[in-house]
Design a protein around this motif. Structure first.
Motif, PDB file in Angstrom:
ATOM      1  N   PRO A  37      -1.886  -1.063 -10.554  1.00 52.16           N
ATOM      2  CA  PRO A  37      -2.878  -0.614  -9.570  1.00 52.16           C
ATOM      3  C   PRO A  37      -3.799  -1.774  -9.180  1.00 52.16           C
ATOM      4  O   PRO A  37      -4.224  -2.563 -10.035  1.00 52.16           O
ATOM      5  CB  PRO A  37      -3.657   0.475 -10.316  1.00 52.16           C
ATOM      6  CG  PRO A  37      -2.787   0.886 -11.460  1.00 52.16           C
ATOM      7  CD  PRO A  37      -1.991  -0.324 -11.829  1.00 52.16           C
TER       8      PRO A  37
ATOM      9  N   ASP B 103      -7.013  -2.820 -10.625  1.00 53.56           N
ATOM     10  CA  ASP B 103      -7.862  -1.623 -10.535  1.00 53.56           C
ATOM     11  C   ASP B 103      -7.739  -0.841 -11.841  1.00 53.56           C
ATOM     12  O   ASP B 103      -6.648  -0.388 -12.193  1.00 53.56           O
ATOM     13  CB  ASP B 103      -7.417  -0.765  -9.352  1.00 53.56           C
ATOM     14  CG  ASP B 103      -8.360   0.388  -9.068  1.00 53.56           C
ATOM     15  OD1 ASP B 103      -9.353   0.544  -9.808  1.00 53.56           O
ATOM     16  OD2 ASP B 103      -8.107   1.132  -8.102  1.00 53.56           O
TER      17      ASP B 103
ATOM     18  N   ARG C 100      -5.484   6.505 -12.261  1.00 55.81           N
ATOM     19  CA  ARG C 100      -4.641   6.715 -11.076  1.00 55.81           C
ATOM     20  C   ARG C 100      -3.339   7.348 -11.505  1.00 55.81           C
ATOM     21  O   ARG C 100      -2.672   6.850 -12.408  1.00 55.81           O
ATOM     22  CB  ARG C 100      -4.382   5.375 -10.367  1.00 55.81           C
ATOM     23  CG  ARG C 100      -3.629   5.523  -9.059  1.00 55.81           C
ATOM     24  CD  ARG C 100      -3.327   4.158  -8.442  1.00 55.81           C
ATOM     25  NE  ARG C 100      -4.527   3.471  -7.976  1.00 55.81           N
ATOM     26  CZ  ARG C 100      -4.500   2.326  -7.269  1.00 55.81           C
ATOM     27  NH1 ARG C 100      -3.314   1.771  -6.970  1.00 55.81           N
ATOM     28  NH2 ARG C 100      -5.608   1.754  -6.876  1.00 55.81           N
TER      29      ARG C 100
ATOM     30  N   ARG D  45      -7.001  -3.194  -6.115  1.00 60.24           N
ATOM     31  CA  ARG D  45      -8.027  -2.802  -5.143  1.00 60.24           C
ATOM     32  C   ARG D  45      -8.611  -4.066  -4.529  1.00 60.24           C
ATOM     33  O   ARG D  45      -8.446  -5.171  -5.054  1.00 60.24           O
ATOM     34  CB  ARG D  45      -9.143  -2.014  -5.813  1.00 60.24           C
ATOM     35  CG  ARG D  45      -9.927  -2.793  -6.870  1.00 60.24           C
ATOM     36  CD  ARG D  45     -11.035  -1.988  -7.501  1.00 60.24           C
ATOM     37  NE  ARG D  45     -11.741  -2.759  -8.519  1.00 60.24           N
ATOM     38  CZ  ARG D  45     -12.775  -3.572  -8.264  1.00 60.24           C
ATOM     39  NH1 ARG D  45     -13.242  -3.692  -6.995  1.00 60.24           N
ATOM     40  NH2 ARG D  45     -13.361  -4.250  -9.239  1.00 60.24           N
TER      41      ARG D  45
ATOM     42  N   ARG E  59       0.854  -1.188   0.000  1.00 62.69           N
ATOM     43  CA  ARG E  59       0.000   0.000   0.000  1.00 62.69           C
ATOM     44  C   ARG E  59       0.889   1.237   0.000  1.00 62.69           C
ATOM     45  O   ARG E  59       1.949   1.270   0.633  1.00 62.69           O
ATOM     46  CB  ARG E  59      -0.914   0.015   1.215  1.00 62.69           C
ATOM     47  CG  ARG E  59      -1.839  -1.173   1.264  1.00 62.69           C
ATOM     48  CD  ARG E  59      -2.789  -1.135   2.445  1.00 62.69           C
ATOM     49  NE  ARG E  59      -3.943  -0.277   2.165  1.00 62.69           N
ATOM     50  CZ  ARG E  59      -5.030  -0.244   2.924  1.00 62.69           C
ATOM     51  NH1 ARG E  59      -5.109  -1.004   4.011  1.00 62.69           N
ATOM     52  NH2 ARG E  59      -6.043   0.541   2.612  1.00 62.69           N
TER      53      ARG E  59
ATOM     54  N   GLN F 278      -1.068   6.892   0.312  1.00 62.16           N
ATOM     55  CA  GLN F 278      -2.499   7.216   0.287  1.00 62.16           C
ATOM     56  C   GLN F 278      -3.369   6.005   0.627  1.00 62.16           C
ATOM     57  O   GLN F 278      -4.597   6.095   0.604  1.00 62.16           O
ATOM     58  CB  GLN F 278      -2.893   7.737  -1.104  1.00 62.16           C
ATOM     59  CG  GLN F 278      -2.358   9.118  -1.431  1.00 62.16           C
ATOM     60  CD  GLN F 278      -0.878   9.095  -1.789  1.00 62.16           C
ATOM     61  OE1 GLN F 278      -0.425   8.232  -2.530  1.00 62.16           O
ATOM     62  NE2 GLN F 278      -0.121  10.034  -1.244  1.00 62.16           N
TER      63      GLN F 278
ATOM     64  N   ARG G 103      -3.505   3.217  -1.101  1.00 61.46           N
ATOM     65  CA  ARG G 103      -3.917   2.491  -2.301  1.00 61.46           C
ATOM     66  C   ARG G 103      -3.067   1.236  -2.478  1.00 61.46           C
ATOM     67  O   ARG G 103      -1.874   1.236  -2.186  1.00 61.46           O
ATOM     68  CB  ARG G 103      -3.801   3.396  -3.529  1.00 61.46           C
ATOM     69  CG  ARG G 103      -4.645   4.663  -3.449  1.00 61.46           C
ATOM     70  CD  ARG G 103      -4.348   5.609  -4.602  1.00 61.46           C
ATOM     71  NE  ARG G 103      -2.941   6.025  -4.621  1.00 61.46           N
ATOM     72  CZ  ARG G 103      -2.424   6.871  -5.512  1.00 61.46           C
ATOM     73  NH1 ARG G 103      -3.203   7.391  -6.462  1.00 61.46           N
ATOM     74  NH2 ARG G 103      -1.142   7.201  -5.466  1.00 61.46           N
ATOM     75  N   TRP G 104      -3.684   0.204  -2.992  1.00 60.69           N
ATOM     76  CA  TRP G 104      -2.997  -1.064  -3.199  1.00 60.69           C
ATOM     77  C   TRP G 104      -2.265  -1.088  -4.540  1.00 60.69           C
ATOM     78  O   TRP G 104      -2.736  -0.532  -5.538  1.00 60.69           O
ATOM     79  CB  TRP G 104      -4.005  -2.216  -3.173  1.00 60.69           C
ATOM     80  CG  TRP G 104      -4.594  -2.483  -1.825  1.00 60.69           C
ATOM     81  CD1 TRP G 104      -5.819  -2.075  -1.366  1.00 60.69           C
ATOM     82  CD2 TRP G 104      -3.988  -3.223  -0.760  1.00 60.69           C
ATOM     83  NE1 TRP G 104      -6.018  -2.520  -0.078  1.00 60.69           N
ATOM     84  CE2 TRP G 104      -4.910  -3.226   0.315  1.00 60.69           C
ATOM     85  CE3 TRP G 104      -2.773  -3.880  -0.606  1.00 60.69           C
ATOM     86  CZ2 TRP G 104      -4.650  -3.867   1.526  1.00 60.69           C
ATOM     87  CZ3 TRP G 104      -2.512  -4.517   0.605  1.00 60.69           C
ATOM     88  CH2 TRP G 104      -3.439  -4.513   1.639  1.00 60.69           C
TER      89      TRP G 104
END
Length: 418
Positions: free
Chosen positions: A400, A412, A416, A402, A373, A376, A378-379
């Motif tokens: 990216p 994702d 991004r 999720r 992660r 922020q 985010r994965w």
């Protein structure tokens, strides 16, 4: 050697045996004749031998800083081959001089994983030869990246190289932070792998756990180790956390996981077993325990052929990884998914040692590195391109990711900007 048709033959003495070696020569068709390895190819148990003669290897042991990615380096890369005894070489597509032992590229970077809509378009973070990409968010707010480096990890490399970034965009090279020759213990030994001399660090991982940086690594046919920073900085120097004279386990692809309560766990390979470590990683805090996948996936299309020997009851066959989300433990290992995707299979449990359930393919082609992660929250799943479906080969990248409604980590596709 005076022309392309001559062969410089010389007798070299290694380990008390006279060996006939040939230097490379380029044929008219562009093929390259390599040195024939000195041992039978069946000699593959990792037995120790005397070091190779000086100048035996003609491959670099470090990858170096790398280059900024341009349109010319968004695809392509390296494919290091260990196929036939006399045809070990590298497929390469990109700028600059080609490797002396160049093999045909073909469709090595087909990018079908993108064109088929399985992951969003991704580019390498750097144009640099790097396998088993690991990215870690450090305690100082910087990201750190490492992996298997050097021209040819099936032969030899120098140790562990490291890069740093404040934003996952700009990467600064920190150099060789741990050297086999300078800093190694048992790792200094030369062994025989598939009939040739071998000494290379595989799949090093950097972790920030309980206020310090640790690097775990492996050497094929020898075993795994954990290194500890003596300064509290990611660039080290590093020493063995414990057991400098012998590997902790015979295997590859070691990984660490630090839990919320400070507990630390070590697994490796296909995550077949796991052990809890002391919180300062100075030794074991318990015994090795087998990992049970309570709901095996019997579909051969979701497995490497190596998994047949265990009736498909394993999570995967190599490249173990572990993380936690919403109180659940995610344990992963790489497997092969039809047609040939090199992806993490993930399973979950409410306890570190399992049992684990609900095995599935996570981010397609995103195997052999780690899942992390960012600042922020985010994965991301790292990717290095270890199959022909990938958009680039043996270069560092991140996809990216999720968590979906099932609690599965998936690609994702939402825009991004890193």
């Amino acid at each position: 050697m005076t022309d392309g048709s001559s062969i410089d033959r010389r007798m070299v003495l290694a380990g008390g045996v006279a060996l006939l070696a040939t230097t490379p020569r380029v044929m008219a068709q562009g093929a390259t004749v390599r040195k024939r390895p000195p041992f039978p190819i069946e000699d593959d148990v990792g037995r120790r031998v005397a070091p190779p003669p000086a100048g035996y290897f003609d491959v670099k042991g470090r990858s170096g800083p790398g280059q900024r990615v341009t349109p010319a380096t968004e695809r392509g890369g390296w494919v290091t081959s260990e196929a036939a005894v006399d045809r070990k070489g590298v497929r390469y597509r990109g700028p600059g001089p080609a490797p002396a032992n160049l093999l045909p590229w073909g469709e090595s970077d087909s990018g079908r994983v993108v064109s088929q809509g399985l992951i969003p378009p991704v580019k390498p973070l750097l144009h640099v030869h790097l396998r088993d990409t690991i990215v870690c968010l450090g305690g100082d707010g910087n990201y750190y990246m490492t992996g298997s480096t050097g021209d040819d990890i099936w032969k030899q490399n120098d140790g562990v190289e490291l890069w740093r970034s404040p934003d996952l965009k700009r990467w600064d090279y920190l150099g060789l932070v741990w050297s086999i020759e300078r800093d190694g213990g048992w790792e200094k030994n030369w062994t025989v792998r598939k009939g040739d001399y071998f000494r290379a660090v595989w799949a090093p991982e950097i972790h920030f756990i309980n206020g310090n940086y640790y690097i775990c690594h492996s050497i094929s046919r020898s075993g795994i180790a954990i290194l500890r920073s003596t300064t509290g900085r990611a660039e080290g120097p590093y020493v063995h956390a414990f057991s400098p004279d012998a590997p902790l386990r015979n295997g590859i692809d070691a990984t660490l996981f630090g839990d919320d309560d400070g507990s630390v766990y070590l697994t490796y390979g296909g995550a077949f077993e796991m052990v809890r470590l002391k919180k300062d990683l100075s030794g074991y805090d318990g015994d090795w325990q087998p990992i049970v996948l309570e709901t095996p996936d019997p579909d051969p299309a979701h497995h490497n052929k190596k998994c047949i020997r265990h009736d498909y009851k394993d999570i995967g066959f190599e490249g173990a990884t572990m993380f936690k989300h919403d109180g659940r433990y995610y344990l992963g290992a790489v497997d092969r998914f039809v047609p040939n995707r090199y992806s993490f299979a993930l399973a979950t449990s409410d306890k570190p040692f399992g049992p684990y359930r609900d095995r599935y393919e996570s981010v397609p082609c995103g195997g052999g590195g780690n899942i992390f992660r960012d600042k922020q929250g985010r994965w991301w799943c790292t990717i290095f391109g270890n199959d022909d479906e990938a958009p680039f080969r043996e270069k560092p990248g991140i996809v990216p990711a999720r968590m979906d409604e099932k609690g599965h980590l998936v690609a994702d596709f939402r825009p991004r900007d890193i």
